[in-house]
Design a protein around this motif. Structure first.
Motif, PDB file in Angstrom:
ATOM      1  N   CYS A 325      -7.762  14.661  -6.640  1.00 36.56           N
ATOM      2  CA  CYS A 325      -7.425  13.028  -7.081  1.00 36.56           C
ATOM      3  C   CYS A 325      -6.701  12.419  -6.025  1.00 36.56           C
ATOM      4  CB  CYS A 325      -7.309  12.411  -8.119  1.00 36.56           C
ATOM      5  SG  CYS A 325      -7.095  10.686  -8.159  1.00 36.56           S
ATOM      6  N   PRO A 326      -6.917  11.414  -4.702  1.00 38.33           N
ATOM      7  CA  PRO A 326      -5.667  11.442  -3.546  1.00 38.33           C
ATOM      8  C   PRO A 326      -4.865  10.693  -3.848  1.00 38.33           C
ATOM      9  CG  PRO A 326      -7.653   9.849  -3.214  1.00 38.33           C
ATOM     10  CD  PRO A 326      -7.675  10.652  -4.516  1.00 38.33           C
ATOM     11  N   GLN A 327      -4.500  10.183  -5.534  1.00 33.34           N
ATOM     12  CA  GLN A 327      -3.804   9.347  -6.069  1.00 33.34           C
ATOM     13  C   GLN A 327      -2.560   9.851  -7.441  1.00 33.34           C
ATOM     14  OE1 GLN A 327      -5.184   5.351  -7.764  1.00 33.34           O
ATOM     15  NE2 GLN A 327      -6.879   5.394  -5.572  1.00 33.34           N
ATOM     16  N   CYS A 328      -3.493  10.718  -8.224  1.00 32.73           N
ATOM     17  CA  CYS A 328      -2.048  11.488  -9.181  1.00 32.73           C
ATOM     18  C   CYS A 328      -2.372  13.472  -8.280  1.00 32.73           C
ATOM     19  CB  CYS A 328      -2.640  10.795 -10.403  1.00 32.73           C
ATOM     20  SG  CYS A 328      -4.533  11.697 -10.636  1.00 32.73           S
ATOM     21  N   ASN A 329      -3.229  13.665  -7.541  1.00 35.64           N
ATOM     22  CA  ASN A 329      -3.058  14.941  -7.136  1.00 35.64           C
ATOM     23  C   ASN A 329      -4.078  15.736  -8.654  1.00 35.64           C
ATOM     24  OD1 ASN A 329      -1.999  14.127  -4.698  1.00 35.64           O
ATOM     25  ND2 ASN A 329       0.052  14.904  -5.306  1.00 35.64           N
TER      26      ASN A 329
END
Length: 632
Positions: A325-329
């Motif tokens: 996920c690019p936001q929460c990794n």
């Protein structure tokens, strides 16, 4: 609560030797099944612990022992290459040539024989029944001649053509024929059909299959290919069976062979799926903290609980996909089965090599060929900047041009993308003055003189030139140069001569300059309505060209005498000689490595490279509770 664990049973880890298939495809000295995963299929324990467990619970199989090496490592498959177990089809040696092969499935170590002709061996009764329709018409003949000199030839003929049979084209069925020829030589599946063992696996009630029709049609094709005696056959029955359940393959349209093979394998798998009632399985969540070996084995065994066939065991594999996920990794891992891999051909490197001819460098001699390496997608301004750093010519003095047909086709603008430059384009960089209201820029080409003069100045000054100023085809590299508008005609002539004085075998008196417009038509600007630039006039050039000559390009043709003073023709090859810089030689060596070809490893590296999902294939993140463009 007490749980009865039962005795130690390692039978699932051992290769079964009761089938001809295992004897042929697994090494004779190998006892362990391939691709075992520690922590899921087995565990390694000390001998003392095993003896204690054996005493407490008992054992039904022999213990599997391995010794550690001096480096404290343990080799699970000591008899295999590189410590790995793999299926291996052993080549026939002189001893193996004496092994009896089954007349139907061609499996080794066949022991039963045809009781009439004694010329054919079989590994099972089902193989004999499958082979009998093709064998019976020559069985009696083989019986009569089994003791003659031709018995060996007859024995070979009773085995059929062993797949060396052509397939008739039924109307643009090249895609199907090529796929069938490849698949028919996949030994495990072919042997499964020729021995009629596939009949035990038929699943006619599978709603995802073809009720066994596809498997029966493929069985007929294999029997004709391997047991028949014809040189070619028509797979009409198989095409009809495929078209009935996949209408897109009906008719005579062209299709992709890979797409057909993927469907065909999937259809055979569903027809031969041994699972009659597939259980419901819930896929577990796998993250980067899980043991991937165990998670992969669990996913594969979960897939086998719903799908189990020889097609799957032979042709299927498992992908591991990772999404971040690019936001929460958050990292999510999934495993998916596949029966084919579509690989794209890797694109060329992100950098591009551009050979460029540099005119008017420090040596003022022949043009120097440089090799510039720039990234793809950059602009002409980036090329000029890179070239300026290498050759030392200031950026503002470099004019990058496209040379075509011995003329300057285009002066490239800084905003032009490098991808618009073809590999066949000839690029030239000229050292000229920046554009000012006191500078005249000249584009000059080379051709032969239109008259037969002997080369003296008096005759040249009287030449009028022809209407187009260019009586013969052009040759040599064009010239882009600049001079101050205050120069006289004589000084301009000298300036142009300096662009050619480095050429071997030419003289100043052999050259005349014909002024023309941008279409090549001669302009009568000079005395006596001549287009020829006076070579000894002290009159200012601006007097003839006009005061606005600095606002446009000056076009001219430098005309040369065809014959030299010695009567020899002018050598045009001297006008295209270049000097190769070291950067060009090194760049060509690197480019040759790139052009050497694409390997399969490079295709797989491109296939496994991480990429950002687009808007149409976004992934749902359980942490963020929304669809995101994950890195996969």
């Amino acid at each position: 609560m007490d749980i009865d664990l039962g005795p130690i049973d390692n039978s699932s880890l051992i290769v079964s030797r009761d089938t001809a298939f295992a004897n042929h495809w697994y090494p004779a000295d190998e006892e362990l099944a391939p691709k075992l995963v520690r922590g899921y299929d087995y565990e390694i324990i000390p001998r003392e612990v095993y003896q204690a467990l054996s005493t407490w619970y008992g054992e039904v199989t022999v213990p599997l022992c391995r010794r550690t090496s001096s480096e404290n490592t343990l080799q699970l498959y000591p008899n295999s290459k590189n410590g790995k177990s793999a299926l291996s089809c052993r080549s026939l040696s002189q001893q193996q040539q004496q092994i009896n092969f089954c007349g139907a499935c061609h499996a080794p170590h066949a022991k039963a024989r045809c009781t009439q002709c004694l010329a054919v061996y079989y590994c099972h009764r089902s193989c004999q029944e499958s082979h009998w329709p093709y064998h019976k018409h020559i069985c009696s003949k083989a019986t009569m001649e089994k003791n003659s000199n031709s018995s060996r030839t007859l024995r070979h003929n009773t085995h059929g053509r062993r797949g060396r049979v052509g397939l008739h084209n039924l109307g643009n069925t090249c895609f199907m024929n090529s796929a069938l020829q490849c698949l028919s030589h996949a030994t495990p599946l072919t042997r499964h059909f020729l021995s009629q063992a596939f009949l035990q696996d038929l699943n006619p009630h599978n709603p995802l299959g073809t009720r066994g029709k596809l498997a029966h049609a493929y069985d007929q094709v294999l029997r004709e290919l391997y047991l028949g005696s014809s040189l070619a056959m028509s797979p009409t029955t198989l095409k009809v069976a495929i078209a009935r359940f996949a209408p897109r393959f009906a008719g005579c349209s062209q299709h992709d062979a890979t797409e057909f093979l993927a469907y065909f394998l999937d259809g055979l798998h569903e027809d031969l799926n041994r699972i009659r009632k597939a259980p419901y399985l819930e896929l577990p969540d796998i993250d980067d903290r899980s043991d991937m070996s165990i998670a992969g084995a669990e996913a594969w065994n979960g897939h086998l609980r719903r799908n189990d066939s020889l097609v799957l065991q032979t042709f299927y594999g498992q992908f591991k996909s990772t999404c971040v996920c690019p936001q929460c990794n958050r990292v999510s891992v999934s495993f998916d089965a596949f029966n084919h891999v579509s690989l794209e051909i890797p694109q060329p490197q992100t950098n591009r090599f551009l050979p460029i001819l540099v005119f008017g460098g420090e040596n003022s001699g022949p043009p120097v060929r440089w090799m510039i390496q720039v990234r793809r997608g950059c602009f002409v301004a980036d090329i000029r900047q890179a070239l300026s750093k290498q050759c030392g010519i200031p950026f503002e003095r470099l004019a990058l041009c496209d040379i075509y047909d011995f003329n300057i086709y285009e002066i490239l603008q800084d905003s032009k993308n490098v991808n618009a430059i073809r590999t066949s384009d000839l690029l030239g960089a000229y050292n000229v003055d920046p554009y000012t209201n006191t500078t005249v820029h000249v584009i000059a080409t080379n051709s032969y003189c239109s008259s037969k003069g002997n080369g003296n100045n008096e005759e040249k000054k009287s030449l009028k030139g022809n209407e187009d100023g260019n009586s013969e085809e052009l040759f040599g590299f064009p010239v882009l140069t600049s001079f101050n508008a205050s120069l006289s005609c004589k000084e301009v002539y000298q300036h142009l001569w300096e662009q050619f004085h480095h050429i071997n075998g030419v003289r100043k008196e052999w050259m005349q300059v014909c002024i023309a417009d941008n279409n090549g038509k001669a302009l009568a600007l000079f005395p006596d309505q001549s287009p020829i630039l006076p070579s000894d006039s002290d009159e200012k050039i601006v007097h003839y060209l006009g005061k606005d000559c600095t606002e446009r390009f000056l076009f001219c043709t430098v005309q040369w005498d065809k014959n030299t003073d010695a009567g020899m023709p002018l050598d045009k090859s001297e006008f295209i000689k270049v000097i190769d810089h070291e950067s060009y030689i090194q760049g060509m060596q690197q480019e040759l490595k790139v052009r050497s070809g694409v390997t399969l490893d490079q295709c797989f590296q491109t296939f496994t490279r991480a990429e950002r999902l687009d808007e149409n294939n976004m992934w749902y993140c359980n942490e963020c509770k929304k669809h995101v463009r994950a890195l996969k």
